[in-house]
Enzyme design. Structure first.
Site, short mmCIF file in Angstrom:
data_model
loop_
_atom_site.label_atom_id
_atom_site.label_comp_id
_atom_site.label_asym_id
_atom_site.label_seq_id
_atom_site.Cartn_x
_atom_site.Cartn_y
_atom_site.Cartn_z
N ILE A 108 0.86 -1.18 0.00
CA ILE A 108 0.00 0.00 0.00
C ILE A 108 0.89 1.23 0.00
O ILE A 108 1.75 1.40 0.88
CB ILE A 108 -0.95 -0.01 1.21
CG1 ILE A 108 -1.94 -1.18 1.07
CG2 ILE A 108 -1.69 1.31 1.33
CD1 ILE A 108 -2.92 -1.32 2.21
N GLU A 109 0.71 2.08 -0.99
CA GLU A 109 1.57 3.25 -1.18
C GLU A 109 0.74 4.53 -1.31
O GLU A 109 -0.46 4.48 -1.57
CB GLU A 109 2.44 3.07 -2.43
CG GLU A 109 3.29 1.80 -2.41
CD GLU A 109 4.10 1.61 -3.69
OE1 GLU A 109 4.63 2.63 -4.19
OE2 GLU A 109 4.19 0.48 -4.19
N ASN A 110 1.43 5.67 -1.11
CA ASN A 110 0.84 6.99 -1.30
C ASN A 110 -0.30 7.28 -0.31
O ASN A 110 -1.26 7.96 -0.64
CB ASN A 110 0.34 7.16 -2.75
CG ASN A 110 0.09 8.61 -3.11
OD1 ASN A 110 0.78 9.51 -2.60
ND2 ASN A 110 -0.89 8.85 -3.96
#
Length: 548
Positions: free
Chosen positions: A150-152
């Site tokens: 999970i990014e940003n």
């Protein structure tokens, strides 16, 4: 086939039982040319790779191209739907999972929010239900765990994200992997989306952190620059190690580059290493190596009349292009950091983007063996396996000499290492041609005391004399206490090994146990020399017997 022309590639990363039990002690002595620095652990480094590109029908062939390098493959099976729940990709195929398990590889899908901050936040807020959904799918499809990617998502979710990982760790059995892809953080920031990842807390509730040590330059970046310059990567490792131990850190390796067109708005778009090679050839590009970043840079021009090329469905417009990417030299520089900092291993983004020659050197260099003469050798996997066990070392820091004939001194040292033999208190005298200063003196004495190797006379050992195929058969049959089976399971008989020959019984015992082969014409060639590569393969075949 000759004695050992086909390596048993399945033993690539077999755990050495004797070493784990404390029985196997590798002798401190080295082979010639001070090669003891090449000794490593009994196991190779961990390697995983993401699977994102290409049709699912090609997934198995993608993995097969990597040989025995990969321990884990991570396909993009897990996505997030609008309410923060789990959405399965239609690329999930039970047949692929079965194929990988048959090859001894684990399948650990990664959960992605595709860089969508809203979806990522909803997934974290929905962590209790989401973790239940993930656990169910892993069990239903016989998957081997999950990696969260999970990014940003803003650092405000930092503790909640750690809690999602903790939930998964608690709900999945210890036999299932729970790992986390974390953004590279060379400056140690705790703000923005990079601050989402509490390295220390995440490492405590997961199997490892996959440090995405790439995207130093990024999509939309107006200034051309490296994808993963070596200083950027090394600083990212150093920060990770300030938060977690090396056995919890997996180094992310890029198999792609980024391109810029000075005449268009194509700034920092991604392109696979495979495609970059084709672009350079098609448009007559030039390549330089940037010493500061230890990264290659290509430049080429596409004219309006040139052949059209598309990348990910997007046509490359005419203009002057700059491409920062990775090649053998830059990847080897990164792989060396794995051993330098004693990291758990590597993860790569992503499979099917690399050039075909990548797998010739990847696992050698990740494991800390820089044998340039083994990269394309037929016995590479066997050489790497015995090197990792400490049974055979190099003849120099970057050479293994696979096709050199094995000497009696080398044979003595290797078998002593493999059996974990120690010198007895009572000596049995030395050989005139093996002084105490000889590099193999101790091991030759141990081999003699153990009754494995004798001299060619009472006072001469002939350490530099080559080992023959029949001599090695005798040595290993003694070491493994093999006997030729009687009754219906007859050993192979070779036309050039008379029944009354001094080595006949040993050759029969080795042949019966599947350790040696003859030639197509029915001969064994007992007096022929044995190469170092053949010795590596023979040890690899004998490994289950050596570690009983």
């Amino acid at each position: 086939m000759n004695l050992m022309q086909a390596a048993n590639r399945r033993w690539r990363k077999f755990v050495v039982v004797l070493a784990a039990a404390g029985i196997l002690t590798i002798a401190a002595s080295s082979e010639p040319h001070d090669a003891e620095a090449q000794a490593s652990s009994a196991q190779g480094k961990f390697n995983m790779s993401y699977m994102y590109f290409g049709s699912p029908s090609s997934y198995t062939s993608q993995v097969d191209k990597s040989g025995q390098t990969l321990d884990v493959v991570a396909p993009s099976y897990f996505q997030i739907n609008a309410d923060g729940g789990l959405q399965l990709s239609d690329t999930l195929q039970a047949s692929f999972i079965s194929d990988m398990h048959q090859r001894g590889k684990r399948v650990v899908p990664f959960l992605s929010n595709d860089f969508d901050s809203v979806l990522g936040g909803k997934a974290i807020d929905n962590r209790e239900a989401l973790s239940d959904q993930i656990v169910k799918v892993i069990k239903d499809y016989n998957l081997d765990g999950i990696q969260l990617d999970i990014e940003n998502v803003d650092a405000a979710y930092r503790d909640k994200y750690t809690d999602l990982v903790r939930l998964l760790r608690n709900k999945l059995g210890s036999d299932k992997e729970v790992s986390v892809a974390v953004a590279a953080n060379p400056t140690g920031t705790k703000t923005g989306w990079i601050g989402l990842y509490d390295y220390k807390a995440l490492a405590a509730v997961s199997d490892y952190l996959m440090v995405m040590a790439y995207d130093e330059s990024y999509p939309g970046d107006p200034t051309p620059g490296p994808v993963a310059g070596l200083p950027f990567v090394e600083k990212s490792i150093q920060y990770a190690l300030s938060q977690a131990s090396g056995d919890k850190i997996v180094l992310g390796i890029p198999f792609y580059g980024r391109y810029w067109n000075q005449n268009a708005a194509a700034n920092g778009s991604g392109v696979s290493a495979q495609t970059i090679s084709k672009l350079i050839d098609t448009y007559g590009g030039t390549v330089r190596f940037d010493t500061a970043s230890q990264s290659p840079v290509a430049t080429f021009t596409i004219r309006p009349t040139d052949a059209v090329t598309s990348i990910n469905g997007k046509k490359l417009e005419p203009g002057d292009y700059t491409v920062w990417f990775e090649n053998e030299q830059s990847l080897k520089g990164k792989l060396k950091l794995v051993s330098k900092y004693n990291l758990k291993g590597t993860g790569s983004w992503s499979l099917n983007q690399e050039t075909a020659d990548t797998w010739n050197y990847y696992d050698l260099w990740a494991d800390g063996f820089y044998f340039t003469d083994v990269q394309n050798h037929w016995a590479k996997d066997a050489v790497l396996a015995v090197a990792n066990r400490g049974w055979m070392l190099g003849t120099a820091a970057d050479l293994f000499a696979p096709d050199a004939a094995l000497t009696r001194a080398e044979a003595a040292t290797i078998i002593v290492r493999a059996l974990g033999l120690q010198s007895s208190a009572a000596g049995s005298g030395s050989f005139k041609d093996v002084p105490a200063t000889h590099w193999a003196y101790q091991d030759i004495q141990i081999a003699k005391q153990s009754g494995l190797l004798q001299g060619i006379s009472d006072d001469r050992f002939a350490p530099d004399q080559i080992m023959t195929r029949e001599q090695m058969s005798m040595l290993l049959s003694r070491a493994l206490k093999l006997t030729s089976p009687s009754g219906g399971t007859a050993a192979k008989r070779f036309s050039d090994v008379p029944a009354d020959s001094w080595s006949a019984e040993a050759i029969a015992a080795m042949s019966s146990n599947g350790l040696v082969d003859g030639f197509a014409n029915g001969t064994f060639r007992p007096g022929a020399s044995l190469t170092r590569a053949e010795m590596a393969v023979l040890l690899n075949r004998a490994q289950p017997l050596l570690t009983k």
